[in-house]
Design an enzyme around this catalytic site. Structure first.
Site, PDB file in Angstrom:
ATOM      1  N   GLY A 229      -1.012   8.929  35.314  1.00 53.12           N
ATOM      2  CA  GLY A 229       0.026   8.698  36.440  1.00 53.12           C
ATOM      3  C   GLY A 229       0.954   7.466  36.049  1.00 53.12           C
ATOM      4  O   GLY A 229       1.158   7.013  35.148  1.00 53.12           O
ATOM      5  N   SER A 230       1.241   6.852  37.339  1.00 52.95           N
ATOM      6  CA  SER A 230       2.315   5.957  37.120  1.00 52.95           C
ATOM      7  C   SER A 230       1.721   4.581  36.769  1.00 52.95           C
ATOM      8  O   SER A 230       0.528   4.215  37.164  1.00 52.95           O
ATOM      9  CB  SER A 230       2.838   5.645  38.500  1.00 52.95           C
ATOM     10  OG  SER A 230       2.151   5.076  39.493  1.00 52.95           O
ATOM     11  N   GLU A 249      -3.513   6.652  31.386  1.00 58.04           N
ATOM     12  CA  GLU A 249      -2.378   7.281  30.756  1.00 58.04           C
ATOM     13  C   GLU A 249      -1.070   7.029  31.524  1.00 58.04           C
ATOM     14  O   GLU A 249      -1.250   7.742  32.397  1.00 58.04           O
ATOM     15  CB  GLU A 249      -2.877   8.706  30.260  1.00 58.04           C
ATOM     16  CG  GLU A 249      -3.980   8.833  29.391  1.00 58.04           C
ATOM     17  CD  GLU A 249      -3.678   8.372  27.842  1.00 58.04           C
ATOM     18  OE1 GLU A 249      -2.439   8.062  27.554  1.00 58.04           O
ATOM     19  OE2 GLU A 249      -4.578   8.049  27.237  1.00 58.04           O
ATOM     20  N   LEU A 250      -0.325   6.180  31.267  1.00 60.87           N
ATOM     21  CA  LEU A 250       0.570   5.684  32.144  1.00 60.87           C
ATOM     22  C   LEU A 250       2.035   5.996  31.576  1.00 60.87           C
ATOM     23  O   LEU A 250       1.991   6.860  30.572  1.00 60.87           O
ATOM     24  CB  LEU A 250       0.601   3.824  32.522  1.00 60.87           C
ATOM     25  CG  LEU A 250      -0.828   3.827  32.910  1.00 60.87           C
ATOM     26  CD1 LEU A 250      -0.865   2.385  33.336  1.00 60.87           C
ATOM     27  CD2 LEU A 250      -1.256   4.549  34.279  1.00 60.87           C
ATOM     28  N   CYS A 285       5.752  11.775  30.004  1.00 62.21           N
ATOM     29  CA  CYS A 285       5.530  10.342  29.904  1.00 62.21           C
ATOM     30  C   CYS A 285       6.271   9.896  28.463  1.00 62.21           C
ATOM     31  O   CYS A 285       6.352   8.704  28.297  1.00 62.21           O
ATOM     32  CB  CYS A 285       4.010   9.868  29.387  1.00 62.21           C
ATOM     33  SG  CYS A 285       2.870  10.698  30.824  1.00 62.21           S
ATOM     34  N   GLU A 379      10.252   3.391  33.883  1.00 66.15           N
ATOM     35  CA  GLU A 379      10.507   4.720  33.400  1.00 66.15           C
ATOM     36  C   GLU A 379      11.311   5.809  34.208  1.00 66.15           C
ATOM     37  O   GLU A 379      10.939   5.772  35.472  1.00 66.15           O
ATOM     38  CB  GLU A 379       8.758   5.281  33.734  1.00 66.15           C
ATOM     39  CG  GLU A 379       8.725   6.662  33.235  1.00 66.15           C
ATOM     40  CD  GLU A 379       7.212   7.015  33.321  1.00 66.15           C
ATOM     41  OE1 GLU A 379       6.344   6.630  34.192  1.00 66.15           O
ATOM     42  OE2 GLU A 379       6.675   7.837  32.580  1.00 66.15           O
TER      43      GLU A 379
END
Lengths: 477, 477, 477, 477
Positions: A229-230, A249-250, A285, A379
């Site tokens: 996520g963020s 996992e950003l 991502c 992002e």
């Protein structure tokens, strides 16, 4: 093809409480189905069941784990169109992209099925000094225990698969909180899991209100928290995670470098960059956000990219011809529209796109965006790509490294020494030479450094995280 | 600095029988020392002792094997100048090259010392199907048993080391027949081994007449035959080797490709090729024999190479200034001189060199040598290099592959896709990009395909060959 | 269910020449079908086609190799009963055993499908000394090229699978000569392979007369010879194999040790030993031939074993109730009957069995067989088991090691240090603790030492043999 | 032999500010030397220097890292007695134990030197599905960057070595805060490091007041925090560690099980348990704290253990005859004395020992300690061992698993299936069969689960933590 309502799954079994989550079609905004909502009590029950399932899951033989995963592969193949349709509707993903994700879901479970019988150990020589004469060592990997998974909306199937499939292969029970914007896909996945003979408690898939999510993060009976996520949320979770292992996992603002020697490949590169930037409305991502182009090729590539962006067909993702769908919701599209405007105010030029209709943002190409603008430094997570010329290759590497993120980087070059230098110097999880940073095959190690996260996914690598080394020392008689 | 006479070593102990081998200075041709010569009885004794040492060597703890090898490293460092001098005299190797070989001898033993405590196994998951429920597997690597080594004259220390050091690390006793032209270096090595507490019978180093060599090849109590030498002899040995495993490190006619993009690196390339072709008078399995140069660079590189060849200083290897020593003996030099003449008769042009004084052949550069001439198709094993232009890269790859040999190939290019294609397409043991095929570091896997041999050396890889997998299956109660 | 005639397969395609091999029902002796017979010309054609297929097979992508193997798995599942019936008839294998072999055929192809995408390499650190500064290494495994396979009658499907499936996974074309007594199973396998898109020439399955077999062994275009069969033939092949790599899976006279602490497990042990000794009439390389029983348990186990042997139901293998079928032919049964008689003449006692009706030899248990009798020292390869008491555990290990063979050994004990000692001391490919030596799962490393062969099979291990390391060295700019 | 004062080391260089830490002789309590104390400014400088050293350390060639570590090995051998004396004085460690720790310091650096040239990667097959056709993967391990180390007093050399040596091998700069009770050993180590050519900033060793320690934990420029120490502190650090990777080596209350079959080995077991429990006054994470003895052997082992405990010679650690030294300080000894008293009040019986003189607590053996008493449930970290009988093996396993900790467990048995069961069932980092849980060799994976920590040390394993995977994907042209 969607059901009228979906239960959640607690300890392998469907449950249909009163509380429900309305799920909208991300294009039309209409409510299309409802999914049961777990309350604090259900979360507690699920965790307790997962704890009870720890032993049974650990003892489930490797071939039995493989059979469970192979069952899923078979069923996903049978239900592929239904899964793709669910993705299309709940995530606003063009059908073609949705079908692609189902293919990858299958790849991921297939890889996990194969790995389930390959979790092995080592026979160690301990006799490295006289004091250890007569000792030998053996290692095995044992499951860490109950795991906690929190997943995002952008790949509601395959990013769930990257946690669920390795957990089954590794022998870990789990509780999963899917994104409340795209819970349907996970529910179908849970339905399939419920057809298998996984031990009771092995899995719970629970859409949960924010106020009830705490135990997913903080409960120390859960041994690993894997979050996709963020960035902001991710690092906060780490601080609250107690004794758990944490995998994050950003996001990223992935860059792609196009080197001077690529003059005769610009059409191919434009195709790939366009795909990498606008595929599922840039909500990936590793979506291409920044393109650094050697100054000699800059104009030529710009022209091609703009043409590609304009050729995309925005619209209803259910339409087979659509290649650009909506962003996940209107606030997201507005946020990004705002970033574009801020950038323009500071001198950026919009080469194409920039317009918005509801959640549907046009495929947008810009240049001249200041590096410290959110549109470049944060992002973007939308269909936006920034172009920037460079003169010296080392300068391009430096720009890539400056960012706060470090997930993947792309590099178009055929220069061997530059490729090696990029591999040595770029502070990212992966360098993709000859393609965009958006490339991922589901067995490869995948994950970021710096702000982009901690740990690696990719089936075998996730299994490694979900197991721990247990040593046996034998003293020889 | 050489002793007047050297004993051989049988079952770890020196023995000085009457029969002796006269060892000459390869430059002056004078006899400089004598080495004891083993007869058939000694060979039989040595093999029987090695068989008896099988158990003790297998049980020698890894740290004890490491200590033996570390002792050797220390002693080689102390005796480095003596070793280099012995090489210089008995192999005709310029002092600088001889010192280089001693450095590599030390590297090889050091690597083996480190590997000695790293011979490990695996814990296998056998539960891949229901019928194997409850079984688990373990592997360990056990020494194959007594080994037989036959080594050549061109690296009398380091090619011996590549068999002896892994054998000690692996726990294998061995009998070694060094080249009868360069036995002294091995004898010093044996002297150092005799200072250790290796079990009796662990090693024998036996210069042996050809008529007594049979048991090294045929005796089935020896479990592995590792031979470095000529192609012809190598393959004959394989057919006679009975039940033994056979490792063959044979010759080659190594090619080096210089691609079109290397225009600004020609000086560097000429240096490397000159080194690769003329280093120790070209008597190396991976000496550069054929250079394929892109036609655009052909003239420029030819000029530079000819200049390099002419700048070499031929003469007495004991002289610090000498960079080109004699070949191993006059017949060898005559053989190669004959090949040059044959080639010239068929149209080849000698660009420089070609002359001979005794065993000393000039550094020779040719072009226009027909591919089917021995000078191109056979292993030249002397200070000769052939130039040849090419137009298309694929054509160059095809030429490299046409040969009968397949040891290593060099490729000067900075083109990533060509480098990968060469790795995929060249039928050799190793492709060296950015350098000549003559590159070797002692830990890397090294060995040829096609006519160039069978198996890989390089410390860890040799140990693999000298051990075999022994499985343990446990049925869980 | 058998066809009237079977073609052979040359370069992927069926061919039906005039010459045929009559295949008999091994129980009734009647001819039940015919299989086409390849002549010298066909063998040459097949090898030439395999050579041409080398490049295409090497370039066949891993996922494409996997698809081929998965296709086979699917088709074998569909045709399982037909395959079992063919085995039953042509090999005289009781239906239950035949079905078991089909299961393992499937396991073997499944494992190969999984391995096909796991043939990987290493990134090597070459900077182990100053002279290698700036170099890095990479390895990949490339297929060795065309392979030659010769297989026996006792597992006409699975021992073929152990060569064919890894070859496809590895990317090697092959020519296979199945046993001329059991060619039908291979032909069905070839039929299934012909349904795939393997490149032309990738496989040929050729029943061949002895006088035409030469090129399978001697032709140097074939790069590896993998033979499963008798010891005598195996070692002869090695000497004739030229430059090929050679893998030999030969026989054994496998021993099983029952230690003193197993008093309360004798029923289980008797079951397993009976299975290990009499399963498919003892015609397995790892059939239990010798049982060493601690003297305190000797009488009790003997009694149970005799009872088990008597309870077997000999007869027509097509009959579902049959548990003991015929040996492969009457001469084989007569040979073994003769060994029994010789042993009896030297004092051995037949405890049960010993009788023969055609090819059907009774399940026979003996004791008191001298160690140097063929019945003990050679491979019996029939339904015979010898009992022998021992007093000290070390004595039992010594007896196991004395034999000429070294395939697998069984050890019933729960004593940890004895299990470790057996693993360290027994000169065999595998030690099975808690079960008979006859245990094999198709992924484990399997193969013998001493007279029992060279190399290891087991899918991953066979692939290792069918590929070779190719190094890439990059000199860093 | 101690210096009058020791500087700290900041960015490789000694610095002697005014602030100093008084270091006492742990036996006499007298101040014996002073060590410079770093303030907040120094900590900041050190971190900034480490950040600057990131690139240079990463680029330091593997052989150069090996040379640094080999230099340390040589110097530690030369200064072994001085190091042992420092340990003896500052940690109160009997000389013999101190010498043992120096030996292990050397082992650890030697192992790291060997591993420094073995940090390698993999060549990955990415072609697992059609969409990845033409891609290949490569991994390398790159240093994570600047590391933060906090170490305890009980092994002031070797627990420091387990962080420092792998960091150098991996190419990570570091800042180290040694225990303020035993800083001298680290200072000598730093002195030796300062003799090498490590890049400036590569290391800082800074005794620091608690109030200045914050940045070691919280500064996000540091990429990994490796802490060895108490459970309570450890888990707090994890929550404060920001984005860092965290490795925690915490405590335990290690149990040792003595099974029924060990009747004839009780003397050996008593020796090992006594060593494991009282070695360096029980101040080891894997000190034997609880001994579960089969009821049939209970009395006999109790008697022997009590005798062993009484035979220990408590006193001045500088005295060669001393086998039991003081605890680290009087408060620690008082704390443990209090725990003993609490236990006694709840019914525990002191079998021997229990008395205290200053920091010197007698070797104490108890029985009947309730499981929920701190003496059993918490980490005693002193010369105390509790005995407890058990009847059924499974009960013993359950008791071992009940604790809050999970570092290592010992198991004296020769029962193969029990050994395997213990390996499968015990929730610990390592199970030691045939010895006490206190066994550790410096290359083995070492670390705990549950309350005992996170991650594994042991040279190779620590290096894994200090590096991260960086992927390279190449798209084939």
């Amino acid at each position: 093809m969607l059901a009228e309502r979906y239960p959640y799954y607690l300890a392998n079994r469907p449950r249909q409480p009163n509380a429900e989550l309305a799920v909208t079609d991300k294009y039309s905004g209409e409510v299309v189905t409802h999914v049961a909502l777990a309350d604090a009590g259900a979360v507690e029950e699920a965790i307790a069941a997962a704890v009870r399932a720890t032993g049974p899951m650990r003892r489930l033989a490797p071939y039995a784990r493989q059979e469970v995963l192979e069952h899923c592969v078979r069923r996903f193949r049978e239900r592929a169109e239904e899964l793709a349709f669910a993705l299309c509707v709940e995530a606003g993903k063009p059908l073609r992209d949705a079908r692609g994700e189902v293919t990858r879901l299958i790849d991921t479970f297939k890889a996990a099925a194969e790995e389930a019988v390959r979790i092995e150990g080592e026979v160690l020589n301990l006799e490295v000094s006289r004091r250890a004469a007569g000792y030998r060592g053996f290692t095995q990997r044992v499951p860490v225990g109950p795991c906690s998974f929190i997943t995002p909306f952008n790949f509601p199937l395959n990013l769930v698969a990257h946690k669920v499939a390795p957990a089954i292969a590794a022998g870990c029970p789990f509780v999963l909180k899917p994104s409340d914007r795209t819970p349907v896909s996970s529910m179908i996945l849970a339905e399939v899991l419920a057809e298998t003979n996984l031990p009771e408690g092995a899995f719970s898939v629970l859409p949960t209100r924010l106020e009830d999510v705490g135990p997913f993060i903080e409960d120390d009976r859960l041994k690993l928290l894997s979050f996709t996520g963020s960035e902001k949320v991710g690092w906060e979770l780490k601080a609250r995670a107690g004794r758990k292992k944490v995998v994050l996992e950003l996001g990223g603002n992935a860059a792609c470098v196009v080197d001077r020697d690529q003059g005769d490949r610009l059409d191919f590169i434009a195709d790939r960059v366009s795909h990498g930037a606008f595929f599922q409305a840039g909500q990936s991502c590793i979506s291409v956000q920044r393109v650094l182009v050697h100054e000699e090729l800059y104009d030529a590539l710009r022209e091609r990219l703009v043409a590609r962006a304009r050729a995309l067909r925005a619209g209803n993702p259910r339409d087979e011809a659509t290649t650009l769908g909506p962003m996940i919701d209107e606030p997201a599209a507005r946020r990004l529209e705002g970033w574009i405007q801020r950038a323009v105010e500071r001198g950026a030029r919009v080469l194409t796109g920039g317009g918005r209709r509801g959640a549907l943002l046009e495929a947008t190409v810009l240049e001249g965006v200041p590096a410290d603008e959110p549109l470049s430094a944060e992002e973007a997570f939308g269909p936006v790509v920034l172009l920037q010329p460079f003169r010296a290759f080392d300068e391009a590497l430096r720009v890539v490294n400056e960012g706060r993120y470090g997930l993947q980087a792309g590099l178009f070059t055929n220069d061997l020494s530059k490729a090696m230098r990029a591999w040595d110097e770029l502070e990212v999880g992966g360098v993709v030479v000859g393609d965009v940073p958006s490339f991922r095959v589901d067995t490869m190690p995948y994950g970021g450094v710096k702000g982009s996260g901690l740990g690696r996914e990719g089936v075998k690598y996730a299994i490694e995280d979900m197991t721990e080394l247990r040593l046996l020392v034998l003293r020889q008689e």
